[in-house]
Design a protein around this motif. Sequence first.
Motif, short mmCIF file in Angstrom:
data_model
loop_
_atom_site.label_atom_id
_atom_site.label_comp_id
_atom_site.label_asym_id
_atom_site.label_seq_id
_atom_site.Cartn_x
_atom_site.Cartn_y
_atom_site.Cartn_z
N ILE A 119 28.38 5.28 -1.01
CA ILE A 119 27.58 4.26 -1.69
C ILE A 119 26.34 4.92 -2.27
N THR A 120 25.83 4.34 -3.34
CA THR A 120 24.56 4.78 -3.92
C THR A 120 23.64 3.58 -3.93
N VAL A 121 22.47 3.74 -3.32
CA VAL A 121 21.50 2.65 -3.22
C VAL A 121 20.12 3.17 -3.60
N SER A 122 19.29 2.28 -4.12
CA SER A 122 17.90 2.61 -4.45
C SER A 122 17.00 1.81 -3.52
N LEU A 123 16.21 2.51 -2.71
CA LEU A 123 15.39 1.87 -1.68
C LEU A 123 13.92 1.85 -2.07
N ASN A 124 13.25 0.75 -1.73
CA ASN A 124 11.80 0.67 -1.92
C ASN A 124 11.11 1.26 -0.69
N ASP A 125 9.78 1.16 -0.63
CA ASP A 125 9.04 1.74 0.49
C ASP A 125 9.35 1.07 1.83
N ASP A 126 9.89 -0.14 1.79
CA ASP A 126 10.24 -0.85 3.01
C ASP A 126 11.64 -0.49 3.50
N GLY A 127 12.35 0.39 2.77
CA GLY A 127 13.68 0.81 3.20
C GLY A 127 14.78 -0.17 2.86
N GLU A 128 14.58 -0.96 1.81
CA GLU A 128 15.63 -1.89 1.40
C GLU A 128 15.74 -1.91 -0.12
N THR A 129 16.89 -2.38 -0.59
CA THR A 129 17.11 -2.46 -2.02
C THR A 129 16.43 -3.70 -2.59
N PRO A 130 15.89 -3.59 -3.79
CA PRO A 130 15.32 -4.79 -4.41
C PRO A 130 16.43 -5.76 -4.85
N GLN A 131 17.64 -5.26 -5.08
CA GLN A 131 18.75 -6.13 -5.45
C GLN A 131 19.17 -6.97 -4.25
N ARG A 132 19.51 -8.23 -4.52
CA ARG A 132 19.88 -9.17 -3.47
C ARG A 132 21.27 -9.74 -3.70
N THR A 133 21.92 -10.12 -2.62
CA THR A 133 23.19 -10.83 -2.73
C THR A 133 22.89 -12.29 -3.08
N SER A 134 23.94 -13.05 -3.33
CA SER A 134 23.73 -14.45 -3.72
C SER A 134 23.06 -15.28 -2.63
N ASP A 135 23.14 -14.82 -1.38
CA ASP A 135 22.46 -15.55 -0.30
C ASP A 135 21.07 -14.99 -0.01
N GLY A 136 20.56 -14.10 -0.89
CA GLY A 136 19.19 -13.61 -0.78
C GLY A 136 18.98 -12.39 0.08
N GLN A 137 20.04 -11.81 0.63
CA GLN A 137 19.91 -10.63 1.48
C GLN A 137 19.92 -9.36 0.64
N PRO A 138 19.12 -8.34 1.01
CA PRO A 138 19.16 -7.07 0.27
C PRO A 138 20.55 -6.46 0.37
N HIS A 139 20.99 -5.75 -0.67
CA HIS A 139 22.28 -5.08 -0.62
C HIS A 139 22.33 -4.10 0.53
N PHE A 140 21.22 -3.35 0.73
CA PHE A 140 21.16 -2.36 1.81
C PHE A 140 19.78 -2.42 2.46
N VAL A 141 19.78 -2.34 3.79
CA VAL A 141 18.54 -2.27 4.56
C VAL A 141 18.69 -1.09 5.51
N ARG A 142 17.74 -0.17 5.43
CA ARG A 142 17.74 1.00 6.32
C ARG A 142 17.25 0.61 7.70
N MET A 143 17.91 1.10 8.72
CA MET A 143 17.51 0.88 10.11
C MET A 143 16.82 2.13 10.63
N ALA A 144 15.99 1.95 11.65
CA ALA A 144 15.31 3.09 12.28
C ALA A 144 16.35 4.01 12.90
N ALA A 145 16.06 5.29 12.85
CA ALA A 145 17.01 6.28 13.41
C ALA A 145 17.03 6.26 14.91
#
Length: 145
Positions: A119-145
């Motif tokens: 997958i290719t994703v573009s993350l903001n400083d909060d670790g999530e994509t600005p793009q959202r699914t139809s239910d408002g969730q980010p496409h990708f959210v980074r979790m702590a390691a």
Amino acid sequence: MQRNTTIPPLATLKDQARRLRADLTARGHDTTHAQALEMLAHQMGLRDWNTLAALAGRTNAPTPLTLGARITGRYLGHDVAGTVLAIAAHGGLTRLTIKLDEPVDVVRFDSFSSLRRRITVSLNDDGETPQRTSDGQPHFVRMAA
């Protein structure tokens, strides 16, 4: 400017801002509490108080991204883990190509599926994509390691 790797707890940061404001006021520089909070964030290499406060609230902030680093997150509603294959700055975001450990089905229909191994994703400083699914969730959210 380099960011500090250790962020004190929120209460400590607010106390530091109060002391900074008091010191500046004693030297004849009238400063609001909000201005002192912003100064503290800038001093720590961050863009604003909101960013600093968000990082202070994280007990397990994600490690910096590098090639070959392990990454975990949530992609289109699925928990995923993988390896970073590519990193690039892209329009103020961090663009990552990730090789997933297990393929993920990106289609929600029962009649067919589409498995992705990369997958290719573009993350903001909060670790999530600005793009959202139809239910408002980010496409990708980074979790702590």
